[in-house]
Design an enzyme around this catalytic site. Structure first.
Site, short mmCIF file in Angstrom:
data_model
loop_
_atom_site.label_atom_id
_atom_site.label_comp_id
_atom_site.label_asym_id
_atom_site.label_seq_id
_atom_site.Cartn_x
_atom_site.Cartn_y
_atom_site.Cartn_z
CB SER A 39 -0.95 0.02 1.19
OG SER A 39 -0.26 0.21 2.40
CE LYS A 84 -3.13 1.70 4.75
NZ LYS A 84 -3.08 0.94 3.49
#
Length: 207
Positions: A39, A84
């Site tokens: 990600s 993230k």
């Protein structure tokens, strides 16, 4: 007796001090985390190791690790922590329109990701235009985060850099400050580009 004291001083004391130092560092300052998944590709790759600094002073652009078990109701079995990037902090608005991401109606400088991830990756299944209100009304978000127009107190809106595959705030809502483990720092041997992309300074966050 003299030999016993010498043994304690030369062996036991250094080992005890080392254990204390390790516990102090990992508890109060920094830890080592292994990236799991794609990600944050290409800036952080699967199975790479990074340092995570425990801090409460997070800013837009910081890359963080948080306990996903307490944030993502659809977390995959075996997963625990997500990595993230903080896009917005408490009080911010977030919107996306035709390939441009905005925070508080200011264009975000997204030079840290590819043009494809800035456009189709960010749009994903949510379309060419979205904002917090539309995202939080999809029924995907945690109940307490739904029908939001701004990032709430002590919370963050986060996105992965590889947005076309990232499971992030678009899908589950805001990340609570109390669930953030820390801020990511990369080792010195990583490329200058990666170090600059991860250590994104807030003054360069807006275009």
């Amino acid at each position: 007796m003299k030999k016993l004291l010498s043994f304690i001083w030369n062996w036991i004391v250094p080992i005890a001090l080392g254990v204390v130092a390790y516990l102090a560092i990992t508890t109060f300052w920094v830890n080592i985390v292994t990236i799991n998944g794609d990600s944050m590709d290409p800036n952080l790759l699967d199975q790479q190791k990074v340092f995570v600094q425990k801090t409460e002073n997070l800013k837009r652009g910081d890359v963080v690790v948080f306990d996903a078990r307490k944030e993502d109701p659809r977390i995959q079995s075996g997963n625990k922590d997500y990595v993230k990037r903080v896009i917005a902090v408490a009080g911010d608005t977030v919107s996306y329109k035709d390939g441009t991401l905005y925070v508080n109606n200011k264009k975000v400088n997204q030079s840290f990701i590819s043009s494809d991830e800035q456009t189709t990756g960010t749009a994903s299944s949510f379309g060419s235009s979205w904002d917090l209100k539309s995202l939080s009304s999809t029924g995907l978000w945690k109940q307490n985060d739904r029908n939001s127009t701004v990032v709430p107190k002590d919370s963050y809106f986060v996105l992965g850099d590889h947005r076309s595959v990232s499971n992030d705030s678009r899908y589950f809502g805001f990340v609570s400050k109390k669930h953030v483990i820390g801020k990511v720092h990369v080792p010195f041997w990583y490329s200058t580009t990666v170090k600059n992309n991860i250590a994104k300074e807030e003054q360069h966050f807006f275009a």
